[in-house]
Design an enzyme around this catalytic site. Structure first.
Site, PDB file in Angstrom:
ATOM      1  N   HIS A 112      51.831   3.053 -18.048  1.00 25.66           N
ATOM      2  CA  HIS A 112      52.842   3.598 -17.132  1.00 25.66           C
ATOM      3  C   HIS A 112      53.086   5.039 -17.541  1.00 25.66           C
ATOM      4  O   HIS A 112      53.656   5.294 -18.608  1.00 25.66           O
ATOM      5  CB  HIS A 112      54.134   2.784 -17.203  1.00 25.66           C
ATOM      6  CG  HIS A 112      55.218   3.363 -16.338  1.00 25.66           C
ATOM      7  ND1 HIS A 112      55.027   3.629 -14.995  1.00 25.66           N
ATOM      8  CD2 HIS A 112      56.490   3.748 -16.605  1.00 25.66           C
ATOM      9  CE1 HIS A 112      56.130   4.144 -14.485  1.00 25.66           C
ATOM     10  NE2 HIS A 112      57.033   4.237 -15.456  1.00 25.66           N
ATOM     11  N   ASP A 131      58.701   0.864 -11.937  1.00 22.00           N
ATOM     12  CA  ASP A 131      59.955   1.162 -12.641  1.00 22.00           C
ATOM     13  C   ASP A 131      60.916   1.939 -11.765  1.00 22.00           C
ATOM     14  O   ASP A 131      61.726   2.709 -12.254  1.00 22.00           O
ATOM     15  CB  ASP A 131      59.660   1.942 -13.923  1.00 22.00           C
ATOM     16  CG  ASP A 131      60.840   1.942 -14.890  1.00 22.00           C
ATOM     17  OD1 ASP A 131      61.739   1.095 -14.722  1.00 22.00           O
ATOM     18  OD2 ASP A 131      60.868   2.784 -15.794  1.00 22.00           O
TER      19      ASP A 131
END
Length: 934
Positions: A17, A129
């Site tokens: 990420h 996220d």
């Protein structure tokens, strides 16, 4: 479909990420990205068993890597084409609620365009996220042929440092669910129930692997509705695990009943889709973690570093509501090619500020300093394009033989790029005389000569001879220059005036031309007896619709003359301490909010003309200087914000708040500008708007919808604050009357229940001193010390907010006017048309007033969203969305010739023909039209 097999399949998806910037500046992260990508390519070269890598759903990673390693382009692109590196579908991983509707679509569109040359794109609706997820995401994804959404937040508690929290208030018993938009569009939703790191650092050693997999398999099975278990092999900025194939062999030997595969999202989603049970929960609309304790929603990032939100709103509005429409108008008029490459560059520069840790204002100071520069670069690009395209159109307007204008009239055009006809105050600097440098011995002599010119009396007159009450200010002599396309720059000295007047009924997506006309005393028609449309009396302003009284404490009493409803105490200011961080607001325990309600303001009339009035309130307030010493210790020791005991100090600093209230003729809103010099730390400043309306729900502008939200949160909510996101406005209504507050870049509000009524609280400033989350990172610039200015508008209405026009007013409010002076001194202009979309050139003449897209808006629940040109087809693209559950009629007339009209989508593709200019738009639907040009 029900699971018919007992064998489990463990899908390990390798990823990282990648926050481009966060707890380190961009270039620090950039160095690590280059190292990661180098290692990834080497691993793919060396080990065929290392099959796939998910590139975090964002195409910008390729750009960032190739900035430094252009020599690696062939290797990288080969693995993307082969599908071993999964690419797209977004350009960046944006925060959905803090970026506009069209910005969310440009992100998806540009991501797809970046991937198109490779012939392959990840059709994974990836939101790993995002700090909450927009309710219209399923509809947007479905229009882009994406049938799934993978997300980490919104329906399950996520604790401090992204800790997975078990709770009964989980809105789905499974990690799989159906996610439905308000219009009924559905996608398969998959939650990272154990976060996107539940398969990171898989052990190769059998003993460690046994412990690892006993725990992780059990946790995945706890939420999975099928035999396919998802394990995300990576985390934030996680280096790739090069020995993963070996670790999977170990796992296969230890657990022969489980099939371990190095997988990808396409294969995993396809497998899950074959087995999901028929009784999956259906989750409706927005995913905002409302069934949690309220501390982990991270909604207060909407008020962290408000200046970033303001710059973002300005940049988005300038691109999508001004630059693109003007460029489209110039293109269809045949006067200038649509600048796809420059607009894409401007959008990319802007969207580099849209990742969640960037636009949310929750990074270290160095990150946000660089963001300000990016905002400026994007805005500069947009401004230049606006100037070029509006000038290209204006120079082709035929102004010959207009009886209302004298030969020495100074002509100018006002462009309205909003989707609704509008009136408003125009301020434009006009050149009334000028001399180029070669005309004089030196610039100083030219300036003196121009200064000596006695200016005539001027009037503003349109082509029909209508006279507009105007203020004409002599600005004196100024330097300027022209940049001709066929020769060197041409500097000059110019005599300028500023014209201020109220333009009326300028057509939507069009323009109107006016003249600044010299008149003699006998001809002057602006007599002393001009009717004032805005009247004043003491501290009161009044127009056709509203009566505004500025009270002694600086707040206002507002009467909506249309409904007879009066609102009291609007725009009182509230101040509280904040011992949270950039992510979370936390008021000190037991603290009472401070208020300006009992203060006495200094009031004065600033301006008054027939078309507007401006009143000023000055409040002199003393507020605590900051939090006490305990707060510094609690931050240093990483005491969780929910457990902090710090208070604010007794020492105070002055907070002078200057507020101007503007009421314009014919306007349904009171415009407010609030300025102050913040010298206090660790606090929050809000403006309060008590409606007196009793209602259980309120409405907030969001992404392609006006979301209906409850005033009181779910029973699981324990956070004393219930702040929420907004885009253009928020309102409360009891069904017959309503109160709306529109804004420019103020994305956080809260609905307070006071005196048996609903009060809208809009955050103007939140000052904090640390990043928060997983470490100790000081962010002194997040205190936002220094001068601040915010703008918003108060809009009362009767009946339905959309049908009454209140929503249209709020959507139009932040869009700036564009004005252009015609030519050197604005006489006649005949420009050779460019060979655009089949035109052969020739002498092109445009009318004095024109509208390029006329759509039926009266009593409508439709909102206009965009006018642009599709890059692949060259067709005109227009988009609307329905604010209501009820169908709405859409009738469109084009001000340009087109071959055909068709239904398009968010990717601007041709989907199906539209036989006529009329259609019915289903409830909450986003509709896009394409117009094929001749």
């Amino acid at each position: 479909m029900t699971n018919t097999t007992n064998q489990k399949t463990a899908h390990l998806i390798s990823h990282t990420h990648w926050d481009r910037e966060w707890y380190m500046p961009y270039e620090h992260h950039h160095v690590l990205l280059v190292e990661l990508m180098d290692k990834l390519l080497d691993t793919l070269d060396r080990d065929p068993e290392y099959r796939y890598f998910h590139l975090d759903g964002q195409t910008i990673i390729r750009e960032d890597y190739l900035q430094v390693r252009p020599d690696q382009q062939e290797r990288l692109d080969r693995y993307i084409r082969e599908g071993r590196i999964q690419f797209g579908p977004w350009y960046v991983l944006q925060d959905e609620f803090l970026t506009s509707s069209e910005a969310n679509l440009r992100n998806l569109l540009i991501g797809h365009r970046d991937a198109k040359p490779f012939g392959i794109i990840s059709k994974t609706g990836y939101f790993p996220d995002s700090f909450g997820n927009m309710g219209q995401a399923p509809q947007i994804l479905e229009q882009a042929d994406i049938q799934n959404a993978i997300f980490g937040r919104g329906v399950k508690p996520t604790g401090f440092n992204n800790a997975v929290v078990d709770a009964e208030a989980y809105e789905s018993p499974y990690s799989e669910m159906i996610w439905r938009s308000p219009d009924g569009s559905e996608v398969l939703g998959i939650l990272f129930a154990n976060w996107y790191c539940n398969g990171m650092e898989v052990p190769v050693d059998p003993e460690k692997a046994r412990v690892y997999w006993d725990k992780n398999l059990q946790e995945a099975e706890k939420f999975a509705s099928t035999s396919h278990l998802l394990f995300m092999n990576g985390c934030d900025h996680q280096p790739i695990q090069t020995d993963l194939p070996e670790a999977l062999r170990t796992a296969s030997e230890l657990y022969p009943e489980v099939k371990f595969v190095h997988s990808n999202f396409d294969d995993y989603i396809a497998a899950v889709s074959q087995q999901v049970p028929d009784h999956l929960a259906t989750i409706e609309g927005e995913l905002r973690s409302q069934h949690t304790d309220g501390w982990g929603t991270l909604v207060n990032t909407a008020s962290a570093r408000v200046y970033l939100k303001q710059l973002n709103q300005q940049g988005q509005t300038l691109l999508e509501k001004v630059a693109e429409p003007l460029a489209a108008m110039a293109h269809v008029a045949g006067v200038k090619e649509y600048p796809h490459h420059l607009l894409t560059h401007a959008w990319k520069k802007l969207m580099q500020n849209h990742p969640h840790d960037s636009i949310c204002g929750c990074s270290v100071d160095e990150v946000h300093r660089e963001m300000v520069t990016r905002f400026a670069k994007s805005q500069q690009l947009a401004e230049k394009l606006v100037s070029q395209t509006s000038q290209a159109i204006a120079e082709c307007i035929d102004v010959q033989n207009i009886e209302a204008w004298a030969e020495d009239a100074v002509l100018f055009t006002v462009f309205n790029t909003a989707g609704w006809m509008r009136s408003g105050i125009i301020e434009k600097e006009l050149i009334v005389d000028k001399s180029f440098f070669p005309e004089g011995p030196n610039p100083q002599a030219l300036a003196r000569k121009l200064e000596e010119v006695v200016l005539p009396t001027y009037q503003v007159i349109d082509a029909e001879g209508n006279i507009y009450v105007a203020e004409i200010l002599d600005l004196g002599v100024h330097f300027g220059y022209e940049l001709p396309k066929d020769r060197f720059r041409q500097p000059y000295m110019a005599r300028k005036v500023k014209v201020i007047f109220q333009a009326k009924n300028v057509p939507a997506l069009g323009y109107q031309t006016y003249g600044l006309v010299p008149v003699g005393e006998k001809e002057e028609r602006q007599a002393a007896g001009v009717e004032f449309k805005v009247e004043i009396e003491a501290n009161m302003m009044e127009n056709e619709y509203l009566r505004v009284r500025v009270e002694q404490n600086g707040a206002i009493t507002l009467l909506d003359k249309r409904s007879g409803t009066e609102y009291h105490g609007l725009n009182v200011y509230e101040n509280t301490g904040d011992i949270g961080n950039e992510y979370v607001y936390r008021q000190p325990e037991g603290e009472q909010a401070l208020s300006t309600k009992q203060l006495k303001a200094e009031l004065r009339l600033v301006e008054h003309s027939p078309y507007h009035a401006v009143m000023e309130s000055v409040l002199r307030w003393n507020i605590p200087a900051g939090a006490d010493e305990l707060f510094e210790q609690e931050k240093r020791y990483m005491v969780p914000f929910t457990e902090r005991k710090a208070q604010r100090v007794q020492d105070t600093v002055p907070l002078k708040i200057t507020t101007t209230y503007t009421l314009e003729a014919g306007s349904d809103m009171v415009k407010v500008k609030t300025e102050f010099n913040n010298q206090a730390k660790d606090h929050r400043l809000r403006a309060l708007f008590p409606s007196g309306l009793v209602t259980d729900y309120h409405y907030a502008d969001s992404i392609f919808e006006v979301a209906k939200r409850p005033n009181i949160p779910a029973k699981e909510w324990v956070n004393p604050s219930n702040a929420q996101h907004q885009q253009a406005f928020v309102y409360v209504t009891d069904g017959s009357t309503g109160l709306m507050v529109a804004n420019k870049g103020l994305n956080e509000y809260e609905i307070l229940q006071e005196n048996a009524g609903s009060t809208i609280a809009v955050t103007l400033l939140r000052a904090s001193s640390e990043l928060g989350d997983w470490g100790v990172f000081d962010t002194p610039e997040a205190q936002c010390l220094g001068p601040q200015a915010v703008e918003y508008a108060i809009i009362p209405f009767a009946g339905d907010a959309a049908k009454s026009g209140a929503c249209a007013s709020a959507y139009t409010y932040p869009i700036p006017w564009t004005t252009v002076q015609l030519g050197e001194l604005a006489h006649t202009y005949e420009k050779e048309a460019l060979p655009v979309h089949g035109m052969k050139g020739g002498q092109l003449k445009l009318p004095l007033s024109k509208q390029w897209l006329d759509w039926q808006a009266e009593n409508s629940t439709l909102a206009f969203s965009t006018l642009k040109i599709a890059e692949e087809t060259g067709d005109v693209i227009a988009r609307w969305f329905n604010l209501s559950a009820d169908p709405a009629d859409l009738h469109v007339q084009t001000g340009f010739e087109c071959v055909s009209t068709y239904e398009s989508d968010v990717l601007e593709r041709v989907k199906g023909s539209l036989e006529n200019n009329h259609r019915t738009v289903a409830g909450y639907k986003i509709v896009t039209h394409g117009y094929e040009l001749l």
